[in-house]
Scaffold this motif. Structure first.
Motif, PDB file in Angstrom:
ATOM      1  N   PHE A 242      16.726  10.074  -3.890  1.00 13.27           N
ATOM      2  CA  PHE A 242      17.134   8.940  -4.634  1.00 13.27           C
ATOM      3  C   PHE A 242      18.012   8.100  -3.500  1.00 13.27           C
ATOM      4  N   TRP A 264      12.584   3.125 -11.052  1.00 12.67           N
ATOM      5  CA  TRP A 264      14.257   3.181 -11.101  1.00 12.67           C
ATOM      6  C   TRP A 264      14.376   4.249 -12.192  1.00 12.67           C
ATOM      7  N   VAL A 265      15.221   5.127 -11.895  1.00 10.95           N
ATOM      8  CA  VAL A 265      15.750   6.114 -12.762  1.00 10.95           C
ATOM      9  C   VAL A 265      17.045   5.148 -13.454  1.00 10.95           C
ATOM     10  N   THR A 266      16.998   5.249 -14.775  1.00 12.02           N
ATOM     11  CA  THR A 266      18.271   4.751 -15.236  1.00 12.02           C
ATOM     12  C   THR A 266      18.897   5.687 -16.414  1.00 12.02           C
ATOM     13  N   ARG A 267      18.265   6.590 -16.540  1.00 10.47           N
ATOM     14  CA  ARG A 267      19.052   7.629 -17.646  1.00 10.47           C
ATOM     15  C   ARG A 267      18.874   9.068 -17.266  1.00 10.47           C
ATOM     16  N   ALA A 268      20.035   9.995 -17.609  1.00 12.70           N
ATOM     17  CA  ALA A 268      19.808  11.342 -17.356  1.00 12.70           C
ATOM     18  C   ALA A 268      20.244  11.918 -18.548  1.00 12.70           C
ATOM     19  N   GLY A 269      19.490  12.810 -19.157  1.00 11.53           N
ATOM     20  CA  GLY A 269      19.526  13.507 -20.322  1.00 11.53           C
ATOM     21  C   GLY A 269      19.654  12.371 -21.388  1.00 11.53           C
ATOM     22  N   SER A 270      20.713  12.377 -22.054  1.00  7.70           N
ATOM     23  CA  SER A 270      20.905  11.157 -22.915  1.00  7.70           C
ATOM     24  C   SER A 270      21.882  10.241 -22.718  1.00  7.70           C
TER      25      SER A 270
ATOM     26  N   ALA B 259      16.541  19.725 -21.592  1.00  6.34           N
ATOM     27  CA  ALA B 259      16.846  18.319 -21.761  1.00  6.34           C
ATOM     28  C   ALA B 259      17.992  17.503 -21.437  1.00  6.34           C
ATOM     29  N   PRO B 260      19.151  18.169 -21.368  1.00  2.45           N
ATOM     30  CA  PRO B 260      20.258  17.416 -21.158  1.00  2.45           C
ATOM     31  C   PRO B 260      20.278  17.173 -19.653  1.00  2.45           C
ATOM     32  N   GLU B 261      19.411  17.643 -18.843  1.00  2.00           N
ATOM     33  CA  GLU B 261      19.746  17.355 -17.207  1.00  2.00           C
ATOM     34  C   GLU B 261      18.350  16.591 -16.861  1.00  2.00           C
ATOM     35  N   VAL B 262      17.527  16.109 -17.621  1.00  4.09           N
ATOM     36  CA  VAL B 262      16.475  15.688 -17.199  1.00  4.09           C
ATOM     37  C   VAL B 262      16.627  14.221 -16.722  1.00  4.09           C
ATOM     38  N   ALA B 263      16.217  13.633 -15.531  1.00  4.20           N
ATOM     39  CA  ALA B 263      16.155  12.120 -14.994  1.00  4.20           C
ATOM     40  C   ALA B 263      15.037  11.227 -15.467  1.00  4.20           C
ATOM     41  N   TRP B 264      15.114  10.175 -16.288  1.00  2.68           N
ATOM     42  CA  TRP B 264      14.187   9.455 -16.722  1.00  2.68           C
ATOM     43  C   TRP B 264      14.005   8.127 -16.000  1.00  2.68           C
ATOM     44  N   TRP B 314      19.842  16.813 -13.521  1.00  3.11           N
ATOM     45  CA  TRP B 314      20.856  15.949 -13.186  1.00  3.11           C
ATOM     46  C   TRP B 314      22.106  16.566 -14.032  1.00  3.11           C
TER      47      TRP B 314
END
Lengths: 678, 678
Positions: A242, A264-270, B259-264, B314
């Motif tokens: 990263f 680009w990673v913009t979100r982690a979990g929710s 799920a709570p730790e997944v980077a998107w 994450w």
């Protein structure tokens, strides 16, 4: 004009004299276990596009209009009704594209109406579709039966119809390769990789699975190269994947080259991240802030770090296994030196190692040289490269590059030390290099050596070098005799393994030797060792080379010495054959009139050249297909591609006195290598 | 109640009797090249928080109220004014947290007012802060000068004030470790890693740079483990790092864990992706659709693939180098078998390899066993593990896990084959395993062996095993004699390298031998070889072991045999010392009254246990710190942590007849290992 990624930008308003164009998607009959490769047909509304003709063109079975679920899974498009050519950019996996010659024959300025909303000029449509490597098809012809292999090979015709038509191999089994390398190179490449089990397609577009036979080759390359660089003092390390945007964007020239492809990673979990974080496209800006921190004195120099990792470049061009993938494995070396001389020496040392990977391990000849200013790495001082050549397409391919970055990055990141001469002298910014070699090498190797029976792998890197097969067992063979042949075969296998030859055996009675031969040819096992009753009687084994079917009889007593010799000879012969093809297609051209014809003979060109960037661009434009009726389509997959500079080879032919540039009136300063390229 | 990650959820409305609490951030004086470690102080509004006291508590110099730019860079918070304790969750790098004892002394239900918007109960605040490992400080005391090492070691006091106070090493040089491993374990751990050049902090939170000394250890582990698994038929491959959400979410139990730790990834260049794409947290769902495709017959089984890659989780908990990082390197093996027996045999085989990595390479003793239902891998049938032990904190640590997945995934992904008995029998779903070992092993190794002088590295994995140093050169030494000592030292180095011992020399005259000794002790070079005039005269060299300073005199003629022996002895001694500590802190406890006291003596516990999950949860709750005035804070870093099950060891003490569970009235079915843990 340059290619546009965003299709809609190209669109114009419809005009009275617009011609209606239809875009149809066909799904060929595909085994359930395989991912279907859809066929997109772009044709005038008035053109009849017979299914049988499409089947012939693409070497597929029974193509039918696709249902909505295929539009959803392959083009992220809700239904056939909603589909337009912009969806091709979202393709989740491979597809084939057929283009009606009737469209090609339109004037450049002709407006084509794609649907009620979208219209586009013919030239923009052509440019746009070009990235998907369309095959032009004359739908006005009747569908013909596939012509025979023999007549295909001798066919001098340049109409793409006949060429594609004959790509289907007449004698191919479903399990083997079904298209001809000479006639449908990209279809062949896909099959040889997937059926040879090197690679599989993945459900995220542009990403591929490296299966054990290809990963094992990568491991061989890693081991070899890693030993070489450690011997010159390079150490391995691992930096995070990263990068914060602030750091990524520090070096302007550099980031400009990569920005459009950064994921680009913009979100982690929710949770939304406060700041988006990039995935490294390369690690210059990841690593250099820490070089600045770690290098406090000239005694800390040189620093030589290398990483084996993966990087992500989210390209929107059509992906191609190994050659253009969104994630790829590579190594990236990053070194900082006190003096320019020290740095420059290393650049060339590394380039020699890269050439070694190609020539010594992969049996692929390359030409070492320097990239032009236009083609060099953005942000660096100069780029050295080894360039390969793909005979079937006549295109050059960049093999691996070793860059001297000068002091550009060190000034940007303040990688500096007190002058060794004393504090009264100005501080010294480090001289830096970066160099990388990726899994692309595997694609080049496959393209060059493999054939219509499948993979051909160089013995030095093949995961398995020999397969031992019991043969000559039939209905008349007694159980006892069968058992002895099996047992003796296994002994051969054991002895080879003890001699550190990568051998395995196949003693499965459910398949015939012939079926097994085809299997292991498909998978490219370098040497087939047949052991039957006659061999047993003569205390010998029969060895057959994959590359040329050459047979050897080897005394069992000589196994441990002869088999390695045969493998080494095979390695050398593969290299020599590839080198001969490259050498015979690398021609010195001194007059412009001979330039494009040489390209069309699938050559790369050594030409006297002035070194001026404008001239380089002029050569590219002037060698691209023009709309003046000339026929340049000898290579139907890259018919309109202009020639780029590949490199200025270190080994130079002698320039004549006062030799002029091949294209302009300036004086030539060197021979530079030009070619169509990947 | 369980810890909440989202701070704001804990907040309540302010009440009349709320106590005002302040949150201050201090920045200590830090070398320019280092990242500052801020100190967060949470205290009653009425408490005076003297800077000198904070300095003493944290072993830092001159802490001052931080400026806005530190709030921005470290807590993603615009300014001091906007800062609240919720920002701690966004910390970009390490910080220290001091908590006013006056707050700890409040009733659990006391409402604390943090600012005009935020109020919170004392117990919720304590729970929330606990994840950041606060040090409780009595600000009502005057700042004291650091007490001496000797008195610190003998101090029996349990007040955290005195303990933290004395963590600063009195004789520490700025360049060396400045805090005591016994007294500030986490501060020591950070220093020993960064000053030993194993690792550096990175500007993306939770990500770290593995520098050559740590990556070299990883390479040693890779080579060893890779050879082992290849010998049992495992092949390496590489699958993409990206997963579509559709595929990721296929196995429900499994994804729930991740799920709570997944980077998107949601954007590429400037284009929003149509569908977000996940970065793998592990590859079960990446790989298994392809297993289903590739496995067509029972003859395709077993399939045994392994990947060396990095994965991303994450986490929002406080990161810790090697132990809890957002990206980490690991290997993940995924195998599918025709029979349960075959799969189960492999699970244990791999576990043995993992124990081998710890015990044979890293000199770290582990206990092999099985995880409980509560602690097993989500979606699998059972999990086997090797568990380590960190003496300073008395906590257990999960070393590596090998899972048997049963048929759970194979049914979900339809990985099935025709029954080998014939098509009339039901089809067989494959039995699967997955197993992984990560760079966490390096953190465990450092925690166990290293000391207040720096790293102590086991010789088998150390990047460099020996440093050769010329000594005894002083003002009286002639140039000629100096030259001879240098030359002879270099010969020693050369001979060792020729004997494949990883040796280097340091012939720099600018530093004294003493300075060099400290340097190489800091870096954990296993053996220091001193060569001076006396050694030369006696044709010998003096070897000093890093772990225990033990000295050897080695005849130069015996160099190639003796040095490897000394290194091997050192490796064994390091293991034995660590094993003794583990063995003496692993106690059999049969009565509940002895359970918590044993934890507080920094032990892990083998207890007869019923195996019921509710009882497991009860044990955890009952062994956590309670507010009944008892003092459990022997381990000031994890004072209130309850004991989890670590594993049920394969090697079992004898259960007494009719032995009851340590906690409940059910019958014990086995001894299970309990402990506070990482």
């Amino acid at each position: 004009m340059s290619l546009e990624n965003s299709f809609s930008k190209l669109c114009v308003s419809a005009q009275a004299d617009s011609l209606a164009v239809k875009s149809l998607v066909f799904k060929p009959k595909t085994p359930k276990s395989a991912v279907p490769v859809p066929i997109v047909v772009v044709a005038l509304q008035t053109t009849s596009t017979a299914s049988a003709l499409i089947a012939g063109e693409t070497g597929t079975k029974d193509p039918r209009l696709a249902r909505d679920d295929l539009f959803a899974s392959h083009f992220k498009c809700g239904s056939a009704k909603d589909f337009n050519l912009g969806h091709l950019l979202q393709a989740a996996s491979e597809f084939k594209l057929l283009l009606d010659t009737a469209i090609e024959h339109c004037q450049d300025g002709q407006i084509l109406k794609l649907n009620d909303e979208l219209s586009i000029s013919k030239s923009d449509l052509s440019h746009y579709l070009q990235q998907f490597q369309p095959v032009t098809v004359d739908f006005s012809q009747e569908a013909k039966k596939p012509i025979t292999k023999a007549s295909a090979s001798s066919a001098g015709s340049t109409t793409p119809y006949i060429q594609t038509k004959s790509a289907a191999l007449e004698d191919a089994k479903l399990i083997g390769i079904t298209v001809d390398k000479k006639l449908d190179f990209s279809g062949w490449y896909q099959q040889v990789l997937t059926k040879g089990e090197m690679l599989d397609y993945y459900d995220v577009s542009g990403c591929y699975i490296l299966r054990p036979p290809s990963y094992a080759i990568w491991e061989k390359i890693q081991r070899w190269f890693d030993d070489k660089i450690k011997a010159i003092g390079v150490e391995n390390a691992y930096f995070p994947m990263f990068v914060s945007s602030r750091v990524l964007e520090k070096e302007k020239d550099h980031i400009e080259g990569f920005a459009p492809e950064v994921a680009w990673v913009t979100r982690a979990g929710s949770s939304e991240l406060e700041e988006p974080i990039a995935i490294r496209p390369t690690s210059e800006t990841v690593m250099y802030p820490y070089y600045a921190k770690w290098i406090q004195s000239y005694r800390d120099l040189p620093i030589k770090l290398n990483q084996w990792n993966s990087v992500v470049r989210w390209e929107f061009k059509h992906p191609q296994p190994f050659l253009r993938t969104r994630e790829f494995l590579w190594q990236e070396g990053h070194t900082a030196h006190l003096t320019k001389e020290d740095a420059e020496e290393e650049v060339l040392q590394i380039l020699d190692f890269y050439a070694g990977v190609y020539e010594e391990l992969l049996a692929v000849p390359v030409i070492k040289g320097k990239k032009t200013e236009k083609e060099k790495f953005a942000g660096g001082d100069f780029t050295t490269t080894c360039e390969g050549y793909i005979p079937q397409t006549g295109r050059g391919i960049q093999g691996a590059t070793s860059h001297h970055l000068g002091q550009n990055f060190s000034k940007m990141f303040n990688i500096s030390v007190e002058n060794p001469l004393g504090p009264e002298h100005p501080k010294v910014y480090a001289y830096q290099n970066s160099w990388g070699l990726s899994t692309r090498v595997i694609g080049v190797m496959v393209m060059i050596h493999s054939d219509n029976k499948g993979l051909v792998l160089p013995p030095r890197v093949a995961q398995n070098q020999c397969v031992v097969l019991p043969v000559g067992i039939n209905a008349k063979t007694s159980d006892e005799q069968r058992a002895i042949i099996h047992q003796k075969s296994k002994e051969v296998e054991q002895r080879l393994r003890a001699a550190r030859i990568r051998a395995f055996g196949d003693y499965n009675d459910n398949y015939t030797p012939g079926w097994k031969f085809a299997q292991y040819e498909l998978k490219g096992i370098p040497l087939r060792l047949e052991f039957g009753p006659k061999d047993m009687a003569n205390e010998q084994i029969t060895a057959v080379r994959r590359n040329d079917n050459r047979k050897y009889t080897v005394k069992l007593s000589d196994l441990e010495t002869r088999i390695p010799e045969i493998l080494e000879d095979m390695q050398k012969d593969m290299f020599l054959k590839a080198k001969e093809l490259f050498d015979s297609h690398r021609v010195i051209i001194e007059e412009w009139k001979d330039f494009v014809p040489a390209l069309n003979r699938k050559c790369v060109i050594l030409a006297p050249w002035c070194g001026v960037t404008e001239c380089e661009e002029d050569i590219k434009d002037s060698s691209a297909k023009k709309d003046d009726g000339e026929e340049f389509e000898a290579d139907d997959k890259a018919p309109s591609m202009g020639a780029k500079t590949l490199c200025t080879p270190f080994q130079q032919p002698q320039l004549k006195k006062d030799q002029l540039c091949i294209k302009c009136q300036r004086k030539a300063i060197q021979f530079t290598m030009f070619g169509r390229s990947y």
